[in-house]
Design a protein around this motif. Structure first.
Motif, PDB file in Angstrom:
ATOM      1  N   GLN A 128     -35.894  11.246   8.578  1.00  0.00           N
ATOM      2  CA  GLN A 128     -37.272  11.733   8.941  1.00  0.00           C
ATOM      3  C   GLN A 128     -37.095  13.475   9.459  1.00  0.00           C
ATOM      4  N   GLU A 129     -36.118  13.611  10.036  1.00  0.00           N
ATOM      5  CA  GLU A 129     -35.939  15.052  10.335  1.00  0.00           C
ATOM      6  C   GLU A 129     -35.749  16.099   9.253  1.00  0.00           C
ATOM      7  N   PRO A 130     -36.203  17.243   9.192  1.00  0.00           N
ATOM      8  CA  PRO A 130     -36.345  18.038   8.112  1.00  0.00           C
ATOM      9  C   PRO A 130     -34.730  18.943   8.289  1.00  0.00           C
ATOM     10  N   SER A 131     -34.321  19.308   6.712  1.00  0.00           N
ATOM     11  CA  SER A 131     -33.284  20.018   6.701  1.00  0.00           C
ATOM     12  C   SER A 131     -32.955  20.939   7.871  1.00  0.00           C
ATOM     13  N   ARG A 132     -31.835  21.168   8.538  1.00  0.00           N
ATOM     14  CA  ARG A 132     -31.638  22.119   9.644  1.00  0.00           C
ATOM     15  C   ARG A 132     -31.511  23.559   9.202  1.00  0.00           C
TER      16      ARG A 132
END
Length: 218
Positions: A171-175
């Motif tokens: 669920q984490e957006p691209s760094r």
């Protein structure tokens, strides 16, 4: 030449092919410690819904497989190592064994299957992907980084084996860009452990003058 392989989820009916291919892979391993083979019972456990398994086929012949495992209540749960809260451990999948027929190496099948599986994860059921890789298992580290996993921990697991713990939050957006970065010799275990405790993550490896370095970011 581009390899034309078809990808699909495997079922228990294909277990004999999977076991035969695993044996073929083990027979030519240069570093046996890098692969932890699965038993027939462990494959059955995954194929019966406790995870998922994909295969690559050429002319209806299995040439590669890759598995993800729901670890259940694992005594050495990698989610804990990666910092997942106890009430979210049921949302963790392990990136498990992968194997490629020796005759079909060099086509990126391991990573292709990994990306395919990531796209087919039940996102309403699972959020986190965890796995372990031995330091200096360069192909496996490159594969995990290509799938977006990052080093979160370096510790002894499974009795006496030093392992990187790699992790991805689906669920984490691209760094985006990171403010700090540094390269550390892969053999410098203590410096890496120190950085990881300080909140750094390993996201890349690079070879310089025949030495492998891990890029840490914060």
């Amino acid at each position: 030449m581009t390899l034309q392989a078809s990808l699909s989820l495997l079922t228990e009916d294909q277990l004999p092919e999977v076991l035969a291919l695993q044996q073929r892979i083990i027979a030519v391993l240069e570093e046996p410690d890098f692969l932890q083979p699965l038993t027939e019972e462990e494959f059955v456990y995954i194929l019966r819904g406790n995870g998922m398994m994909a295969g690559a086929f050429v002319d209806n012949h299995l040439i590669a497989f890759r598995a993800m495992l729901d670890p259940g209540e694992d005594e050495e749960h990698l989610g804990i190592d990666a910092g997942v809260s106890l009430n979210e451990l049921s949302s963790v999948l392990y990136s498990e064994i992968s194997g490629v027929d020796p005759d079909y190496r060099g086509h990126g099948l391991q990573t292709t299957l990994g990306k395919w599986l990531m796209e087919h994860v039940e996102r309403d059921r699972y959020r986190y992907i965890c796995t372990t890789v031995a330091p200096f298992n360069i192909p496996s580290l490159k594969d995990k980084f290509a799938l977006g996993l990052r080093i979160k921990e370096l510790k002894v697991k499974y009795g006496n084996k030093l392992r990187y713990i790699l992790f991805k939050d689906l669920q984490e957006p691209s760094r985006g860009t990171t403010s700090e970065q540094q390269f550390v010799l892969m053999e410098n275990t203590e410096q890496q452990k120190k950085l990881l405790k300080e909140g750094w993550n390993g996201e890349y490896i690079e070879k310089k003058d025949d030495l492998w370095f891990v890029k840490y970011v914060k």
